[in-house]
Motif scaffolding. Sequence first.
Motif, PDB file in Angstrom:
ATOM      1  N   PHE A  26     -22.096 -41.266 -16.451  1.00  0.00           N
ATOM      2  CA  PHE A  26     -22.359 -40.024 -17.174  1.00  0.00           C
ATOM      3  C   PHE A  26     -21.922 -38.848 -16.302  1.00  0.00           C
ATOM      4  CE2 PHE A  26     -24.781 -43.192 -19.291  1.00  0.00           C
ATOM      5  CZ  PHE A  26     -24.879 -42.783 -20.616  1.00  0.00           C
ATOM      6  N   CYS A  27     -20.613 -38.721 -16.165  1.00  0.00           N
ATOM      7  CA  CYS A  27     -20.032 -37.747 -15.248  1.00  0.00           C
ATOM      8  C   CYS A  27     -18.565 -37.579 -15.589  1.00  0.00           C
ATOM      9  CB  CYS A  27     -20.201 -38.252 -13.810  1.00  0.00           C
ATOM     10  SG  CYS A  27     -19.640 -37.117 -12.522  1.00  0.00           S
ATOM     11  N   ASP A  28     -17.961 -36.509 -15.074  1.00  0.00           N
ATOM     12  CA  ASP A  28     -16.520 -36.343 -15.241  1.00  0.00           C
ATOM     13  C   ASP A  28     -15.738 -37.179 -14.247  1.00  0.00           C
ATOM     14  OD1 ASP A  28     -17.514 -34.742 -13.167  1.00  0.00           O
ATOM     15  OD2 ASP A  28     -15.824 -33.354 -13.290  1.00  0.00           O
ATOM     16  N   GLY A  29     -16.419 -37.765 -13.278  1.00  0.00           N
ATOM     17  CA  GLY A  29     -15.744 -38.577 -12.273  1.00  0.00           C
ATOM     18  C   GLY A  29     -16.720 -39.470 -11.542  1.00  0.00           C
ATOM     19  N   ARG A  30     -16.736 -39.335 -10.232  1.00  0.00           N
ATOM     20  CA  ARG A  30     -17.581 -40.191  -9.402  1.00  0.00           C
ATOM     21  C   ARG A  30     -19.006 -39.656  -9.290  1.00  0.00           C
ATOM     22  NH1 ARG A  30     -13.648 -40.247  -4.324  1.00  0.00           N
ATOM     23  NH2 ARG A  30     -13.350 -38.145  -5.204  1.00  0.00           N
ATOM     24  N   LEU A  31     -19.920 -40.588  -9.206  1.00  0.00           N
ATOM     25  CA  LEU A  31     -21.329 -40.274  -8.999  1.00  0.00           C
ATOM     26  C   LEU A  31     -21.629 -40.198  -7.509  1.00  0.00           C
ATOM     27  CD1 LEU A  31     -22.877 -42.793 -11.555  1.00  0.00           C
ATOM     28  CD2 LEU A  31     -22.426 -40.360 -11.928  1.00  0.00           C
ATOM     29  N   LEU A  32     -22.821 -39.739  -7.211  1.00  0.00           N
ATOM     30  CA  LEU A  32     -23.264 -39.692  -5.824  1.00  0.00           C
ATOM     31  C   LEU A  32     -23.199 -41.077  -5.182  1.00  0.00           C
ATOM     32  CD1 LEU A  32     -24.515 -38.143  -3.486  1.00  0.00           C
ATOM     33  CD2 LEU A  32     -26.756 -38.449  -4.554  1.00  0.00           C
ATOM     34  N   VAL A  33     -23.615 -42.106  -5.910  1.00  0.00           N
ATOM     35  CA  VAL A  33     -23.598 -43.458  -5.344  1.00  0.00           C
ATOM     36  C   VAL A  33     -22.173 -43.905  -5.021  1.00  0.00           C
ATOM     37  CG1 VAL A  33     -23.522 -44.639  -7.594  1.00  0.00           C
ATOM     38  CG2 VAL A  33     -24.497 -45.807  -5.610  1.00  0.00           C
ATOM     39  N   PHE A  65     -33.894 -32.987  -3.599  1.00  0.00           N
ATOM     40  CA  PHE A  65     -34.362 -31.740  -4.209  1.00  0.00           C
ATOM     41  C   PHE A  65     -33.892 -30.531  -3.411  1.00  0.00           C
ATOM     42  CE2 PHE A  65     -37.203 -28.248  -5.029  1.00  0.00           C
ATOM     43  CZ  PHE A  65     -37.503 -28.324  -6.383  1.00  0.00           C
ATOM     44  N   SER A  66     -34.067 -30.568  -2.112  1.00  0.00           N
ATOM     45  CA  SER A  66     -33.672 -29.434  -1.276  1.00  0.00           C
ATOM     46  C   SER A  66     -32.171 -29.204  -1.305  1.00  0.00           C
ATOM     47  CB  SER A  66     -34.143 -29.650   0.167  1.00  0.00           C
ATOM     48  OG  SER A  66     -35.551 -29.583   0.250  1.00  0.00           O
ATOM     49  N   ILE A  67     -31.408 -30.286  -1.290  1.00  0.00           N
ATOM     50  CA  ILE A  67     -29.951 -30.161  -1.315  1.00  0.00           C
ATOM     51  C   ILE A  67     -29.491 -29.508  -2.614  1.00  0.00           C
ATOM     52  CG2 ILE A  67     -27.775 -31.427  -1.305  1.00  0.00           C
ATOM     53  CD1 ILE A  67     -29.156 -33.568   0.396  1.00  0.00           C
ATOM     54  N   VAL A  73     -23.374 -32.705  -2.672  1.00  0.00           N
ATOM     55  CA  VAL A  73     -24.647 -33.365  -2.370  1.00  0.00           C
ATOM     56  C   VAL A  73     -24.432 -34.499  -1.369  1.00  0.00           C
ATOM     57  CG1 VAL A  73     -26.570 -34.686  -3.328  1.00  0.00           C
ATOM     58  CG2 VAL A  73     -25.651 -32.734  -4.598  1.00  0.00           C
ATOM     59  N   SER A  74     -23.391 -35.294  -1.567  1.00  0.00           N
ATOM     60  CA  SER A  74     -23.139 -36.410  -0.649  1.00  0.00           C
ATOM     61  C   SER A  74     -22.825 -35.905   0.752  1.00  0.00           C
ATOM     62  CB  SER A  74     -21.999 -37.293  -1.172  1.00  0.00           C
ATOM     63  OG  SER A  74     -20.766 -36.599  -1.158  1.00  0.00           O
ATOM     64  N   SER A  75     -22.072 -34.792   0.849  1.00  0.00           N
ATOM     65  CA  SER A  75     -21.743 -34.255   2.172  1.00  0.00           C
ATOM     66  C   SER A  75     -23.003 -33.833   2.922  1.00  0.00           C
ATOM     67  CB  SER A  75     -20.773 -33.073   2.042  1.00  0.00           C
ATOM     68  OG  SER A  75     -21.420 -31.912   1.535  1.00  0.00           O
ATOM     69  N   ASP A 131     -27.759 -41.449  13.211  1.00  0.00           N
ATOM     70  CA  ASP A 131     -27.357 -42.268  14.340  1.00  0.00           C
ATOM     71  C   ASP A 131     -27.115 -43.721  13.936  1.00  0.00           C
ATOM     72  OD1 ASP A 131     -29.970 -42.833  13.705  1.00  0.00           O
ATOM     73  OD2 ASP A 131     -30.602 -43.176  15.777  1.00  0.00           O
ATOM     74  N   LYS A 132     -27.211 -43.999  12.627  1.00  0.00           N
ATOM     75  CA  LYS A 132     -27.051 -45.373  12.174  1.00  0.00           C
ATOM     76  C   LYS A 132     -25.863 -45.564  11.249  1.00  0.00           C
ATOM     77  CE  LYS A 132     -31.977 -46.456  12.451  1.00  0.00           C
ATOM     78  NZ  LYS A 132     -33.165 -46.938  11.718  1.00  0.00           N
ATOM     79  N   MET A 133     -25.215 -44.468  10.841  1.00  0.00           N
ATOM     80  CA  MET A 133     -24.119 -44.631   9.894  1.00  0.00           C
ATOM     81  C   MET A 133     -23.020 -43.623  10.173  1.00  0.00           C
ATOM     82  SD  MET A 133     -25.500 -42.990   6.343  1.00  0.00           S
ATOM     83  CE  MET A 133     -23.917 -43.303   5.579  1.00  0.00           C
ATOM     84  N   PRO A 134     -21.769 -43.970   9.847  1.00  0.00           N
ATOM     85  CA  PRO A 134     -20.688 -43.014  10.003  1.00  0.00           C
ATOM     86  C   PRO A 134     -20.814 -41.929   8.950  1.00  0.00           C
ATOM     87  CG  PRO A 134     -19.894 -44.970   8.894  1.00  0.00           C
ATOM     88  CD  PRO A 134     -21.306 -45.242   9.300  1.00  0.00           C
ATOM     89  N   PHE A 135     -20.508 -40.709   9.319  1.00  0.00           N
ATOM     90  CA  PHE A 135     -20.464 -39.663   8.326  1.00  0.00           C
ATOM     91  C   PHE A 135     -19.388 -38.663   8.710  1.00  0.00           C
ATOM     92  CE2 PHE A 135     -23.367 -37.989  11.448  1.00  0.00           C
ATOM     93  CZ  PHE A 135     -23.078 -36.636  11.514  1.00  0.00           C
ATOM     94  N   LEU A 136     -19.039 -37.832   7.792  1.00  0.00           N
ATOM     95  CA  LEU A 136     -17.940 -36.911   7.974  1.00  0.00           C
ATOM     96  C   LEU A 136     -18.371 -35.700   8.783  1.00  0.00           C
ATOM     97  CD1 LEU A 136     -16.684 -37.058   4.310  1.00  0.00           C
ATOM     98  CD2 LEU A 136     -16.132 -38.573   6.210  1.00  0.00           C
ATOM     99  N   LEU A 137     -17.636 -35.412   9.837  1.00  0.00           N
ATOM    100  CA  LEU A 137     -17.978 -34.271  10.661  1.00  0.00           C
ATOM    101  C   LEU A 137     -17.689 -32.976   9.907  1.00  0.00           C
ATOM    102  CD1 LEU A 137     -16.562 -35.361  14.114  1.00  0.00           C
ATOM    103  CD2 LEU A 137     -18.920 -35.434  13.338  1.00  0.00           C
ATOM    104  N   PRO A 138     -18.578 -31.990   9.968  1.00  0.00           N
ATOM    105  CA  PRO A 138     -18.343 -30.732   9.250  1.00  0.00           C
ATOM    106  C   PRO A 138     -17.215 -29.932   9.900  1.00  0.00           C
ATOM    107  CG  PRO A 138     -20.291 -30.562  10.640  1.00  0.00           C
ATOM    108  CD  PRO A 138     -19.848 -31.992  10.697  1.00  0.00           C
ATOM    109  N   ILE A 139     -16.478 -29.246   9.076  1.00  0.00           N
ATOM    110  CA  ILE A 139     -15.434 -28.354   9.564  1.00  0.00           C
ATOM    111  C   ILE A 139     -16.040 -26.975   9.786  1.00  0.00           C
ATOM    112  CG2 ILE A 139     -13.267 -27.200   8.979  1.00  0.00           C
ATOM    113  CD1 ILE A 139     -12.429 -29.646   7.496  1.00  0.00           C
ATOM    114  N   LYS A 140     -15.837 -26.384  10.948  1.00  0.00           N
ATOM    115  CA  LYS A 140     -16.346 -25.050  11.225  1.00  0.00           C
ATOM    116  C   LYS A 140     -15.241 -24.034  11.015  1.00  0.00           C
ATOM    117  CE  LYS A 140     -19.755 -26.611  14.637  1.00  0.00           C
ATOM    118  NZ  LYS A 140     -20.253 -26.470  16.009  1.00  0.00           N
ATOM    119  N   PHE A 141     -15.571 -22.949  10.329  1.00  0.00           N
ATOM    120  CA  PHE A 141     -14.569 -21.928  10.084  1.00  0.00           C
ATOM    121  C   PHE A 141     -15.245 -20.564   9.943  1.00  0.00           C
ATOM    122  CE2 PHE A 141     -15.446 -21.803   5.480  1.00  0.00           C
ATOM    123  CZ  PHE A 141     -16.043 -23.025   5.311  1.00  0.00           C
TER     124      PHE A 141
END
Length: 377
Positions: free
Chosen positions: A65-72, A275-277, A351-353, A367-377
């Motif tokens: 139920f989305c235009d593309g990919r879900l959070l999962v 909720f906070s995100i 939300v996923s980011s 500390d248990k999973m790979p994640f994408l490093l944020p870009i600073k600008f």
Amino acid sequence: MKLTLQILTLTSILLPLSYPIEFNYPSVFNFGDSNSDTGELIAGMGDHLDPPYGMIYFKTPSGRFCDGRLLVDLLMDAMDLPFLNAYLDSLGLPNFRKGCNFAAAASKILPATASDLSPFSFGIQVSQFLRFKVRALDLLAKGRKYEKYLPLQDYFEKGLYMFDIGQNDLAGAFYSKTLDQVLASIPKILEEFETGLKRLYDQGARNFWVHNTGPLGCLAQNVAKFGTDPLKLDELGCVSAHNQAARFFNLQLHALCKKLQSSFAGSNVTYVDIFSIKSNLIANYSRYGFEQPITACCGVGGPPLNYDSRIACGQTKVLDGSSVTATACNDSTEYVNWDGIHYTEAANQYVSSQILTGKYSDPPFADKMPFLLPIKF
């Protein structure tokens, strides 16, 4: 496409970096509602979705139920795992080796009633998983030819169990109950949820990842139904009572997760503050490249909500004597909301980011999973 989404896309392509401790779950088993349904309800009810569902990524309706990919889907990408196939979707040569998705749109934690749109309540989803496990192990015992398609025995213990459910228990209750009555029903809802988690734990599940529920009052569907009186809206234009119920539910869900962290020996129970995100996204939408925080991209009626409960996205119906079609906006990346109820892929990417920073989780899992490093600008 907005600059924010371009940055997210570039990050996912150029910076797939991880921390020294590897995130090495061999499989994922998901339970929930439409926020993470990858085709379960459509397959189970013999129904279908119409275009423009799926238009951004899959280019055709995919049961989501989305235009593309879900959070999962985006989280599976981040884990370097394939998208989860729906348990009931038997066509298309589904491969369940890396996990299975039992989430079904419109599902609740509490047992379904005759008036519910989905019979696949949380307890049913857990029962489906238990049958899936028994059947998979039975087939694996008959020969190695099934290993390519089914989780190995230790995958069930080492795998990640994800949960995103409870939204429909709250949102649906407001159609017949007062806020006080909805709040009073929450302990019973969470008792049912705990029962399901314990069934999974008793069957060997050890890694639990629990999403709380989002700001229900900010969905166009609920604003259209319950927000006609401006006094019932908060400063963001969201229905105050719905968000109050969501916060109360989340407080008790968080307490439950803390309890299970202690009572489920040898387990990892992670609470994720969705909720906070999402609230931050809606409050600061322009900062993240969006133009519409509540208005639905796909619908009818135009601003401020572009939502009519009588017609679903992609459908054509006669309303008030005229034939109308619920069509999509020109650029869904400008919208947080897709169809009045669900988020766009663009919003799901945001939300996923944020989830993958680890800072919205208790305990933190960065500390248990790979994640994408944020870009600073």
